[in-house]
Design a protein around this motif. Structure first.
Motif, short mmCIF file in Angstrom:
data_model
loop_
_atom_site.label_atom_id
_atom_site.label_comp_id
_atom_site.label_asym_id
_atom_site.label_seq_id
_atom_site.Cartn_x
_atom_site.Cartn_y
_atom_site.Cartn_z
N SER A 115 0.97 -15.95 -3.31
CA SER A 115 0.77 -17.39 -2.94
C SER A 115 -0.43 -17.63 -2.12
N TYR A 116 -1.19 -16.59 -1.38
CA TYR A 116 -2.06 -16.97 -0.68
C TYR A 116 -3.40 -16.55 -1.60
N GLY A 117 -3.41 -16.66 -2.84
CA GLY A 117 -4.52 -16.47 -3.69
C GLY A 117 -5.12 -14.94 -3.70
N ILE A 118 -4.26 -14.10 -3.20
CA ILE A 118 -4.59 -12.58 -3.36
C ILE A 118 -3.70 -11.98 -4.60
N PRO A 119 -4.47 -11.37 -5.64
CA PRO A 119 -3.63 -11.05 -6.79
C PRO A 119 -2.79 -10.04 -6.67
N GLU A 120 -1.52 -10.12 -7.40
CA GLU A 120 -0.58 -9.46 -7.25
C GLU A 120 -1.02 -8.02 -7.59
N GLY A 121 -0.18 -6.91 -6.74
CA GLY A 121 -0.68 -5.62 -6.97
C GLY A 121 -1.71 -4.97 -6.00
N SER A 122 -2.29 -5.84 -5.19
CA SER A 122 -3.26 -5.55 -4.24
C SER A 122 -2.73 -5.00 -3.06
N LEU A 123 -3.40 -4.10 -2.83
CA LEU A 123 -3.08 -3.24 -1.44
C LEU A 123 -3.59 -3.58 -0.25
N HIS A 124 -2.87 -4.07 0.77
CA HIS A 124 -3.37 -3.82 2.24
C HIS A 124 -3.68 -2.63 2.80
N LEU A 125 -4.95 -2.50 3.14
CA LEU A 125 -5.15 -1.00 3.74
C LEU A 125 -5.46 -1.35 5.26
N GLU A 126 -5.07 -0.24 6.02
CA GLU A 126 -5.20 -0.39 7.55
C GLU A 126 -6.53 -0.49 7.81
N PRO A 127 -7.23 -1.56 8.40
CA PRO A 127 -8.33 -2.11 8.85
C PRO A 127 -9.11 -0.71 9.70
N ASP A 128 -8.34 -0.22 10.71
CA ASP A 128 -9.04 0.90 11.48
C ASP A 128 -9.40 2.27 10.69
N ALA A 129 -8.86 2.35 9.51
CA ALA A 129 -8.92 3.72 8.77
C ALA A 129 -10.24 3.37 7.63
#
Length: 136
Positions: A115-129
């Motif tokens: 709903s925010y325009g990010i494809p389904e199945g995408s993963l959010h990765l820890e930014p500091d890593a």
């Protein structure tokens, strides 16, 4: 690396007296681009990394399968699997190339991201890593 922490699975080697940490199926890791077995410790600091998802375990075999993850446009902490002409880009990594893995990157599935325009199945990765020198 001092800015984050997470649990890792390991194997203890009684004969060699050290811990073995292997990437496991379903985990996301940073992996050195163009890694060579002749690298010295100083070589690891200046090379680019790519982000990969591990598709199979190596613990019982001699190789593992990985797939490249690419950054979602305009969302530098969301990554998705890469495809070429509809085919997923999968690579086989032999056990002798395990030193090409840099570190695990914690990741999360975020429900409703489409709903925010990010494809389904995408993963959010820890930014500091995320690696400081990233190949996209």
């Amino acid at each position: 690396m001092s800015q984050f922490s997470h649990l890792v699975d390991y194997e203890w080697s009684e004969t060699d007296s050290f811990y073995k940490i292997y990437p496991k199926k379903g985990e996301v890791w940073a992996m050195y681009k163009n890694w060579k077995h002749i690298w010295k410790s100083c070589d690891y600091n200046c090379h680019q990394c790519q982000v990969v998802e591990v598709l199979s375990d190596i613990s019982e075999g001699t190789e593992m399968k990985i797939t490249s993850l690419g950054e979602v446009d305009c969302c530098n902490t969301f990554f998705q699997r890469q495809y070429c002409d509809g085919f997923e880009l999968i690579r086989t990594i032999p056990k002798r190339e395990m030193l090409s893995f840099s570190h695990q990157i914690p990741c999360f599935n975020v429900p409703g991201i489409e709903s925010y325009g990010i494809p389904e199945g995408s993963l959010h990765l820890e930014p500091d890593a995320l690696p400081s020198i990233l190949v996209v």
